[in-house]
Design an enzyme around this catalytic site. Sequence first.
Site, mmCIF file in Angstrom:
data_model
loop_
_atom_site.group_PDB
_atom_site.id
_atom_site.type_symbol
_atom_site.label_atom_id
_atom_site.label_comp_id
_atom_site.label_asym_id
_atom_site.label_seq_id
_atom_site.Cartn_x
_atom_site.Cartn_y
_atom_site.Cartn_z
ATOM 1 N N ARG A 56 0.843 -1.210 0.000
ATOM 2 C CA ARG A 56 0.000 0.000 0.000
ATOM 3 C C ARG A 56 0.875 1.257 0.000
ATOM 4 O O ARG A 56 0.458 2.315 -0.447
ATOM 5 C CB ARG A 56 -0.977 0.010 1.191
ATOM 6 C CG ARG A 56 -1.820 1.291 1.257
ATOM 7 C CD ARG A 56 -3.129 1.145 2.035
ATOM 8 N NE ARG A 56 -2.989 0.390 3.267
ATOM 9 C CZ ARG A 56 -2.376 0.833 4.379
ATOM 10 N NH1 ARG A 56 -1.863 2.051 4.415
ATOM 11 N NH2 ARG A 56 -2.284 0.066 5.437
ATOM 12 N N TYR A 109 -16.184 15.672 -16.231
ATOM 13 C CA TYR A 109 -16.580 14.265 -16.148
ATOM 14 C C TYR A 109 -17.696 14.087 -15.096
ATOM 15 O O TYR A 109 -17.638 14.693 -14.021
ATOM 16 C CB TYR A 109 -15.348 13.444 -15.767
ATOM 17 C CG TYR A 109 -15.578 11.971 -15.706
ATOM 18 C CD1 TYR A 109 -15.781 11.239 -16.875
ATOM 19 C CD2 TYR A 109 -15.598 11.297 -14.496
ATOM 20 C CE1 TYR A 109 -15.994 9.880 -16.826
ATOM 21 C CE2 TYR A 109 -15.804 9.933 -14.442
ATOM 22 C CZ TYR A 109 -16.011 9.231 -15.614
ATOM 23 O OH TYR A 109 -16.228 7.882 -15.550
ATOM 24 N N ASP A 181 -7.201 17.578 -15.751
ATOM 25 C CA ASP A 181 -7.545 16.191 -16.062
ATOM 26 C C ASP A 181 -7.180 15.989 -17.537
ATOM 27 O O ASP A 181 -7.861 16.480 -18.428
ATOM 28 C CB ASP A 181 -9.038 15.958 -15.815
ATOM 29 C CG ASP A 181 -9.460 14.516 -16.094
ATOM 30 O OD1 ASP A 181 -8.775 13.841 -16.891
ATOM 31 O OD2 ASP A 181 -10.470 14.074 -15.528
ATOM 32 N N LYS A 206 -8.299 4.812 -19.689
ATOM 33 C CA LYS A 206 -8.619 5.188 -21.056
ATOM 34 C C LYS A 206 -7.396 5.004 -21.966
ATOM 35 O O LYS A 206 -6.991 3.896 -22.216
ATOM 36 C CB LYS A 206 -9.147 6.633 -21.064
ATOM 37 C CG LYS A 206 -10.169 6.928 -19.953
ATOM 38 C CD LYS A 206 -11.463 6.161 -20.091
ATOM 39 C CE LYS A 206 -12.376 6.226 -18.880
ATOM 40 N NZ LYS A 206 -12.678 7.531 -18.343
HETATM 41 C C1 LIG Z 1 -13.121 8.049 -17.084
HETATM 42 C C2 LIG Z 1 -12.762 9.413 -16.646
HETATM 43 C C3 LIG Z 1 -12.548 9.707 -15.293
HETATM 44 C C4 LIG Z 1 -12.739 8.685 -14.196
HETATM 45 O O1 LIG Z 1 -11.825 7.661 -14.301
HETATM 46 P P1 LIG Z 1 -12.049 6.166 -13.714
HETATM 47 O O2 LIG Z 1 -10.791 5.490 -14.063
HETATM 48 O O3 LIG Z 1 -13.254 5.607 -14.403
HETATM 49 O O4 LIG Z 1 -12.276 6.324 -12.251
HETATM 50 C C5 LIG Z 1 -12.159 10.987 -14.966
HETATM 51 N N1 LIG Z 1 -12.004 11.944 -15.905
HETATM 52 C C6 LIG Z 1 -12.225 11.696 -17.212
HETATM 53 C C7 LIG Z 1 -12.045 12.787 -18.194
HETATM 54 C C8 LIG Z 1 -12.610 10.424 -17.627
HETATM 55 O O5 LIG Z 1 -12.832 10.192 -18.931
#
Ligand SMILES: *Cc1c(COP(=O)(O)O)cnc(C)c1O
Length: 395
Positions: A56, A109, A181, A206
């Site tokens: 962890r 998001y 982000d 992603k």
């Molecule tokens: C998918 C996504 C998230 C969240 O990510 P997870 O891995 O599903 O928790 C945050 N910001 C954006 C722009 C995303 O496409």
Amino acid sequence: MNYRPDTKFIHGGTREEPYHGSLSTPIFQTSTFTFPDAEEGALRFSGEKDGYIYSRLSNPTVKVFEEKVAVAEGADMGLAFASGMAAISAVFTSLTSAGDHIICSNGIYGCTFGLLKLLKEKYQISHDFCDMRNEQQLRSMIQPNTKCLFIESPANPTMKLIDLAWTADIAHECGIKVVVDNTFSSPYLQQPLRLGCDIVVHSATKYLSGHGDVIGGVVAGSRSYIQELAQTAQKDYGGIMAPMDAWLLIRGMKTLPIRMDRHSSNAVNIVEKLKQHPRVEKVNYPTDKDHPDSSFAHKQMSQGGGVLSFQLKGDKGDAQQLMNQLKLVRIAVSLGDAETLIQHPATMTHSLIPAKDREAMGINDSLLRLSVGLEAWQDIWFDLLQALEGCAHKR
Ligand SMILES: *Cc1c(COP(=O)(O)O)cnc(C)c1O
């Protein structure tokens, strides 16, 4: 390392440990690490000696992924989390205390929106949505307790852009940290830290993964910030990444540049075709010449990426009918995978946002978001075309 990006994505962060020459990073599937003697254990706990203690706190496979992201983003360090949302919640809670204020770009998001609502209800951490291209609006929203500017650029799913360098200058004048982000661009297309922003977060689920087989998140930033985050939000909340997931992401990142090149060129071709189709009202893609922000898109993004959205002439029923006619393109949320995915923001990713706010963000009921995959673009287009034509005939 002064290599070109494609080389860095393959070799970055992989040379540190003695892995008996294994080319692939081993998966250290262990919860704990033994100490050779009691004194060594004590020294590792006191921080006087480096070394692993417990997964962890740190794990060698996860560390390689973190270093790869740091190299890619031009950051001192990276820190991995169990999901993009675990990374974003760690960043928000690290930068704010009860009663503080966050300013967000429009169209974030869906679950980040949910998190902000939770922070407000439980800890009185308030937020405002801002059109960050409007300097007056941005300056008027900054309060003495504003601790963070949170930006998604391109915004999901409208693909609107924020000028990152310009916005960071204004925030820094007021001593406010800028968090980006960077999920939609990936570090191959856009590096916010090099544009003056302070912290980058990713849903590694992603493009970093690229194969739709892992959920993960990562934060990148300065050494002091990441070390603090590791000792607090990561260690004590415990939303850590598993070694196997880190291994999948290390593998994914090696092909990020060639995947992003293909996602982007495929998307450009699909955009051109969609724009010419009579049933399509509007197409949103960052580097398209008709996009309102295309003038500065190239200043911060090397290519437009793989996500686009398009508005049909019609209503929710037409949008759903089109999706149901598709044969190759799969109906799913998420993005950045080899397969082309389509989703309907108004009833899926953005369904929790009140209709009025959603419309204000530019998300109406006939808007569809497409994550253009790695297939031959002609096959993707042929599938979209037969669905567009099929719906037209049924009307
Ligand atoms: C998918 C996504 C998230 C969240 O990510 P997870 O891995 O599903 O928790 C945050 N910001 C954006 C722009 C995303 O496409």
